[in-house]
Design a protein around this motif. Structure first.
Motif, PDB file in Angstrom:
ATOM      1  N   UNK A  92      37.331  30.942  31.691  1.00  0.00           N
ATOM      2  CA  UNK A  92      36.966  31.822  32.799  1.00  0.00           C
ATOM      3  C   UNK A  92      37.813  31.547  34.032  1.00  0.00           C
ATOM      4  N   UNK A  93      37.950  30.274  34.377  1.00  0.00           N
ATOM      5  CA  UNK A  93      38.468  29.955  35.717  1.00  0.00           C
ATOM      6  C   UNK A  93      39.899  29.456  35.737  1.00  0.00           C
ATOM      7  N   UNK A  98      43.832  31.821  33.641  1.00  0.00           N
ATOM      8  CA  UNK A  98      44.573  32.863  34.337  1.00  0.00           C
ATOM      9  C   UNK A  98      45.575  32.305  35.347  1.00  0.00           C
ATOM     10  N   UNK A  99      45.281  31.128  35.887  1.00  0.00           N
ATOM     11  CA  UNK A  99      46.162  30.585  36.931  1.00  0.00           C
ATOM     12  C   UNK A  99      46.896  29.327  36.470  1.00  0.00           C
ATOM     13  N   UNK A 124      40.537  27.071  42.052  1.00  0.00           N
ATOM     14  CA  UNK A 124      39.736  27.643  40.966  1.00  0.00           C
ATOM     15  C   UNK A 124      38.724  26.607  40.475  1.00  0.00           C
ATOM     16  N   UNK A 177      34.413  26.386  40.833  1.00  0.00           N
ATOM     17  CA  UNK A 177      33.455  26.026  39.786  1.00  0.00           C
ATOM     18  C   UNK A 177      32.524  24.919  40.301  1.00  0.00           C
TER      19      UNK A 177
END
Ligand SMILES: Nc1ncnc2c1ncn2[C@@H]1O[C@H](COP(=O)(O)OP(=O)(O)OP(=O)(O)O)[C@@H](O)[C@H]1O
Ligand SMILES: [Mg+2]
Lengths: 286, 250, 322
Positions: A83-84, A87-88, A99, A103
């Motif tokens: 999820x976190x 993507x990065x 990110x 969380x």
């Protein structure tokens, strides 16, 4: 002098094992994907609550409950990665720091609302072990043994199993590993999961001898940073040694100065080592 | 002599990337630096402009020992370079990229002057109509020109060009060669790393050949292209060897 | 002066001044407290932006300057009896000095190593102050209530501190603009984009980074003094709250790092949102989680922040949104 020093040193070293396993989780993630996991502390706290909730609700032995907590930690980490982080993963460091910190905020926010910040305590004891002047609770000894066992299993996994070898390949050179057909996204998720699993186990072990709240993970997270820098960021075995060094230090200093000076020493040392040897006292990635 | 490299060696761990390299460069010349892949050409640039400090030897620029000096130090003295792997400042505009060169290079201009210089230089390298674009949005050929523009904006005495022709098509190569000659005609001394043989042979006054960090030949383009050692070094790369052979028959 | 003709600067200043004037119109002390928090955040975020947004160095422990400045100021006020003005200047000076020393050392570290080191510095400072008896150790220091009499009593003093905060915030925004549009600022942006390439083009990176760090530290130092003067007491736990440090980063990211207006809008937006969540019965308990979720969405999907996104999407706005 030595009859204060020795017990306090033993105490510190035993605690050092647990510091070590917490730091190992942080170090593993850093080593594989260059991400500093700022949700590390809350996950340690979740590990504490995991053991606590299982034990108080079902009466299951905490060391058996640890298996459940470890599995949950693994899954949670893989979800967090998906999820976190994924993507990065190639973005500048700031993105992954933020990110994972978001969380952290989410876990602490929900955790505070559901679990409050009243200290909890697991009503469980194994008695104490006495050798000469030294008396330590068996739970501390058990935690040290559990740490060594988990470390052994982790290294076995990394060096013998196929996914473990993939993890090492990805840590070494992700691009090259991808060219060789290694599914890097899945391996990264697995590594992140293993890192959070170690954090959850550390939390679970701590909960067997210290009271805690959802915020308790924070100080272990900070200690993990110090330890990783001692042992070399990205070097899991170094983290275990770093943990022992820190634990030993915490055990020894009270003999020479008030305990409140310990954090000054720890963080001063931390900054100093970063400056002189950013790769850590024991070298980085092995 | 604007630049003297004296017995420079550089190791990467166990790999000796440069071994006792020595060269003298008089003002106003173009020196071609050639050699197979991995010969140590880019490393030599990195040692000359202070990215790496050599383990052995000295670098003397405009009469001053600059061995181990920081890149910005030699930049202030008038050395500028382009990168083989382009290094644009992506989130800045093309104009701002060039202004950095003008502001912090040899002439130390203020922002207004730098802006004027940027306009001129961008016009000169043919990026005039791209000035307001973000540098990250250029294509590779344009980024190569941007590298050149930034270097020129600092009004250098010595310009290090690392494969500015790579990836360009023949007409782009021809125009880039003209540009390089024009820069030299303004009095700038140039060292040029190049794999495009006919180009480097045509514009260079002198050629130095590196192979495995060793300086295996030095001389005029003609001498070098007939040198058996050079041909042998390039035999690993038959195409290049053939091209060298053709050049020496011309 | 080009600055005077810049719509971007005027927009940022006007927005802040308008928001800052609001408590004066209503005359309400509770409005003033809300506005104080917002101004404080705007000023902190804009200061941090000089290092984070312009130079590209992530300082996770930036709050150390606020805490240290605050401690210095409160010590001078309560133990040495200096005036508030001198205390504020001293707070800024000590913060700047610390940044100068740190600049010569930890700014050599890049990326995550620098971020970690700043956390270490903050924690070390907190632990040290905790043991430092002249500053009251773990208990901290409390201002004598009579001190406010020099400023016309507590009520007047609080309005005065508010006015200073407003002025300081406008000053920070002006400085932020001037830095960004200077040659110095161009060097910083070059460092942010690619430090090695910047050095090769002649940017004296170690020096430029250090000055950026000092500049971004001075204002938090001064703001610390104002806040703790208003607060009446200071403790290590309040002064070096790592959490506040990270909130500063969130604000900068929310509005858009590297822009002048971004941190202003980001800070104001973040504080408004927090205020709303705190009064809402549903969100009160999980406001931290909501803020975290928001941050995650920004990091994942709008990494340039609100202002940065607009600048990329609508090029005509670039002249207005600096
Ligand atoms: N930073 C570094 N660390 C380790 N090894 C390096 C480094 N830079 C270069 N090398 C090695 O040094 C040798 C020379 O590299 P260099 O880049 O200078 O070659 P080159 O002549 O420019 O080649 P090319 O024509 O491919 O650009 C190569 O073997 C390369 O792998
Ligand atoms: Mg090269």
């Amino acid at each position: 002098m030595s009859d204060i020093l020795l017990p306090s040193l033993v105490d510190g070293l035993l605690l050092g094992f647990v510091y070590g396993i917490a730091a190992m989780g942080l170090s593993l993630i850093w080593g594989v994907m260059d991400v500093i996991n700022l949700s590390h502390g809350p996950i340690i706290a979740l590990g504490m609550f995991g053991i606590y909730l299982i034990f108080t609700n079902t009466g299951l032995n905490p060391y058996l409950a640890l298996f459940v907590v470890a599995l949950a930690g693994l899954l949670l980490g893989m979800i967090i990665y998906g999820v976190a982080v994924h993507r990065v993963i190639d973005a500048p460091h700031l993105s992954t720091l933020l990110a994972t910190f978001s969380v952290n905020m989410i876990i602490i926010g929900i955790g505070t609302a559901l679990l409050t910040t009243t200290p909890r305590n697991i009503d469980f004891t194994l008695g104490s072990l006495s050798v000469g002047p030294i008396t330590v609770p068996w739970t501390r000894v058990a935690a040290a043994f559990a740490t060594m066992l988990v470390t052994g299993l982790l290294y076995l996994f990394l060096y013998v199993s196929r996914p473990g070898k993939y993890i090492r390949a990805v840590a070494n050179n992700r691009v090259a590993a991808e060219l060789m057909g290694i599914p890097s996204a899945r391996i990264l998720a697995l590594s992140f999961g293993l890192g959070t699993m170690l954090a959850a186990i550390a939390g679970g072990l701590i909960a067997t001898f210290f009271p805690f709240t959802i915020l308790s993970g924070g100080s272990y997270e900070l200690k993990s940073f110090v330890i990783c820098v001692l042992g070399g960021l990205g070097n899991p075995l170094g983290a275990l040694f770093g943990g022992l060094i820190l634990g030993g230090l915490e055990g020894l200093t009270p003999a020479f100065m008030p305990t409140t000076w310990v954090p000054v020493l720890e963080f001063g040392l931390f900054v100093l080592i970063l400056l002189v040897r950013p790769s850590g006292l024991l070298g980085s990635k092995s | 002599m604007i630049l003297q490299v004296q017995g420079v060696s550089k190791w990467f761990g166990g790999l000796k990337a440069l071994s006792q390299v020595t060269l003298d460069l008089p003002q106003g010349q173009i020196l071609g630096l050639i050699g197979p892949n991995g010969a140590g050409k880019t490393t030599l640039f990195n040692v000359i402009n202070g990215v790496y400090a050599p383990e052995e030897g000295r670098v003397i620029f405009m009469g001053q020992d600059v061995t181990g000096k920081k890149p910005y130090h030699v930049a202030h003295m008038g050395m500028a370079r382009t990168h083989q792997i382009v290094q644009p400042l992506n989130e800045l505009t093309v104009r701002e990229n060039v202004m950095v060169g003008a502001c912090f290079g040899r002439e130390n201009h203020n922002l207004n002057e730098a802006q004027q210089i940027a306009e001129q230089v961008l016009e000169f390298v043919g990026l005039g109509d791209r000035a307001d674009q973000f540098a990250g949005s250029l294509n590779v050929a344009q980024k190569k020109r941007l590298e050149l523009a930034r270097a020129l904006a600092s009004r250098p005495k010595l310009l290090l060009l690392d494969e500015v022709l790579a990836g360009l098509n023949p007409s782009e190569i021809a125009s880039m060669i003209q540009t390089v000659s024009a820069i030299r005609d303004q009095g700038v001394t140039i060292i040029m790393i190049e794999h495009v043989m006919h180009a480097v042979m045509r514009v260079s006054d002198r050629i130095v050949v590196l192979d495995y960090g060793q300086q295996i030949a030095e001389g005029s383009p003609e001498e070098v292209s007939k040198n058996p050692k050079v041909i042998e070094a390039y035999l690993g790369d038959p195409k290049l060897a053939e091209r060298l052979g053709r050049l020496s028959h011309d | 002066m080009r600055a005077l003709r810049s719509p971007g600067l005027w927009l940022a200043l006007a927005l802040t001044a308008a928001a800052g004037a609001w408590p004066y119109f209503t005359g309400s002390a509770s409005n003033r407290e809300v506005a104080f928090t917002i101004l404080l955040s705007v000023a902190l975020a804009s200061s941090l932006n000089i290092l984070l947004g312009y130079t590209g160095y992530v300082s996770f422990g930036h709050i150390v300057f606020y805490g240290l400045g605050g401690y210095m100021g409160i010590y001078l006020l309560s133990e040495r009896g200096v005036s508030l003005w001198l205390a504020v200047l001293a707070g800024g000076a000590i913060a700047g000095l610390l940044a100068l020393l740190l600049g010569a050392s930890i700014l050599r570290l890049r990326g995550a190593y620098f971020a970690l080191a700043t956390i270490g510095v903050n924690e070390a400072a907190r632990a040290f102050i905790n043991n430092f008896q002249p500053f009251g150790g773990p208990i901290g220091m409390t201002l004598n209530f009579r001190l406010y009499d020099h400023y016309g009593g507590a009520a007047r003093a609080l309005w005065m501190v508010y006015g200073v905060m407003l002025g300081l915030t406008l000053l920070v925004i002006l400085v932020s603009y001037l830095v960004k549009n200077s040659k110095f600022g161009l060097g910083l942006l070059a460092i942010r984009e690619n430090e090695d390439a910047a050095e090769i083009m002649g940017v004296t990176a170690p020096q430029a980074k250090t000055w950026a760090y000092v500049l971004s530290a001075i204002f938090p130092g001064m703001i610390g003094v104002l806040f703790f003067f208003k607060n009446g007491n200071i403790e290590p736990h309040d002064a070096f709250r790592l959490h506040l440090s990270i909130e500063m980063i969130v604000m900068v990211m929310l509005g858009g790092y590297g822009t002048v207006l971004g941190p202003v809008l980001g800070a104001a937006g973040y504080q408004r949102l927090r205020g709303m969540l705190l009064v809402s019965p549903i969100f009160k308990n999980i406001q931290l989680a909501v803020a975290g979720g928001l941050l995650l969405i920004i990091v994942l999907f709008v990494p340039a922040g609100a202002v940065g996104w607009l600048r990329h999407r609508v090029p005509v706005l670039r002249k207005v949104l600096e």
